[in-house]
Design an enzyme around this catalytic site. Structure first.
Site, PDB file in Angstrom:
ATOM      1  CG  ASP A   8      56.421 -30.848  38.530  1.00 56.39           C
ATOM      2  OD1 ASP A   8      57.467 -31.418  38.951  1.00 56.39           O
ATOM      3  OD2 ASP A   8      55.174 -31.295  38.644  1.00 56.39           O
ATOM      4  CD  GLU A  24      60.657 -37.545  37.517  1.00 58.92           C
ATOM      5  OE1 GLU A  24      59.460 -38.168  36.988  1.00 58.92           O
ATOM      6  OE2 GLU A  24      60.920 -37.228  38.748  1.00 58.92           O
TER       7      GLU A  24
END
Length: 328
Positions: free
Chosen positions: A15, A222
């Site tokens: 991420d 997302e």
């Protein structure tokens, strides 16, 4: 050349939110635990407990680990799962935004503040009121305003909210229903409070129709990222179930955003999460896959590659693949 190679080899990192501060690249990833837990849609296998920050002096040098900047035990309001973070600078202070589950198990977004891009950061005593879900991205606009975007389905709980109200009865839209939208909100000058309620950031097709829940190749799942090139806002994101990174564009920060195409096709592993930055006149995509663990979803590694833009503003990946032109 270190592009497309794992940048961190002693920890599992994922991420990546990457930014340029003081002429260097700083990477703000999540830190996957080296554990063997069966994967599920709620994301229990992603049991992150701390954050490290990485500093790259240039794009040819592997990053330096600046150390652990804080842990779950330093966050008074949180119970577990320090997922994908972001960081931004304002007036000489650095604001580190992060999601975590509160004491009731609901995801909220908090902020930690530091004096340097590499930290350390001190978390505020409470989460940002009015926030929910995961994957905060903080966008500094050219007019000096700062906007928070956020949201993730399934374990990230975005599909459980309608009109900013939570209900266990709310479900992910399917078929021809309008897809769940990521959220966007203007921040107050103090950078620790929302100046407004979350707004829907709507992504449409080329005809201006909002994408549907059944359009899993294009709809939002997302991983929001917002940046600006010229007078065009680019909103980039992950489709989740189909594992694409996509982009959409608008002339207004609030949108609506018109779908533009794919940035990256599926990588090794289930999740796809990214950021995009400009450094010394070139543009780079930071992302993760599971090369180091041979495909174990909760043991990921950060990578990056160069991207380009065509004459119409469409994003082209480094291998030359043109995934479509900007339509608006």
């Amino acid at each position: 050349m270190i592009q497309k190679r794992p940048l961190v080899k002693d920890l599992y990192t994922a991420d990546p939110s990457a930014h340029v501060f003081n002429g260097k690249i700083y990477i703000y990833p999540s830190h996957d635990e080296d554990i063997d837990v069966e994967s599920n849609d709620n994301g229990d296998q992603y049991d992150m407990k701390d954050y490290h920050v990485y500093e790259m002096p240039d794009t040819e040098t592997y990053p330096r680990d600046c150390g652990c900047v804080f842990t779950i035990n330093d966050v008074p309001w949180a119970s577990k799962q320090l997922w994908a973070p972001d960081c931004v600078e304002k007036d000489g202070k650095y604001y580190f935004y992060f999601p975590a589950r509160d004491k009731t198990g609901m995801f909220r977004i908090g902020v930690a503040i530091g004096d340097k891009p590499e930290g350390p950061f001190k978390p505020e005593a409470d989460y940002i009121k009015g926030t929910y879900s995961i994957d905060p991205c903080m966008f500094p606009d050219t007019d000096g305003k700062y906007y928070l975007t956020a949201g993730g389905l399934w374990g990230g709980q975005l599909d459980q909210y309608k009109n900013n109200k939570w209900s266990a009865d709310n479900k992910e839209p399917k078929g021809d229903e309008a897809a769940c939208t990521p959220k966007i909100a203007l921040m107050k000058d103090n950078m620790t409070e929302l100046a407004e309620d979350y707004r829907d950031l709507v992504i449409t097709d080329e005809n201006g129709k909002p994408l549907t829940g059944g359009d899993e190749d294009r709809r939002y799942f997302e991983d929001p990222w917002l940046f600006k090139k010229g007078d065009t806002y680019y909103f980039t994101y992950s489709t989740g179930t189909t594992h694409f990174l996509c982009y959409a564009t608008s002339k207004n920060v609030y949108g609506p955003y018109t779908y533009g195409g794919k940035i990256l096709t599926p990588v090794l592993g289930w999740t796809t999460h990214h950021s995009i930055l400009e450094y010394q006149g070139k543009w780079y995509l930071f992302y993760h896959d599971c090369e180091r663990s041979n495909g174990i979803n909760q043991k990921r590694n950060v990578k990056f590659r160069e991207i380009h833009f065509d004459a119409n503003g469409g994003i082209i990946t480094e291998d030359g693949s043109d995934w479509g032109d900007v339509k608006n």
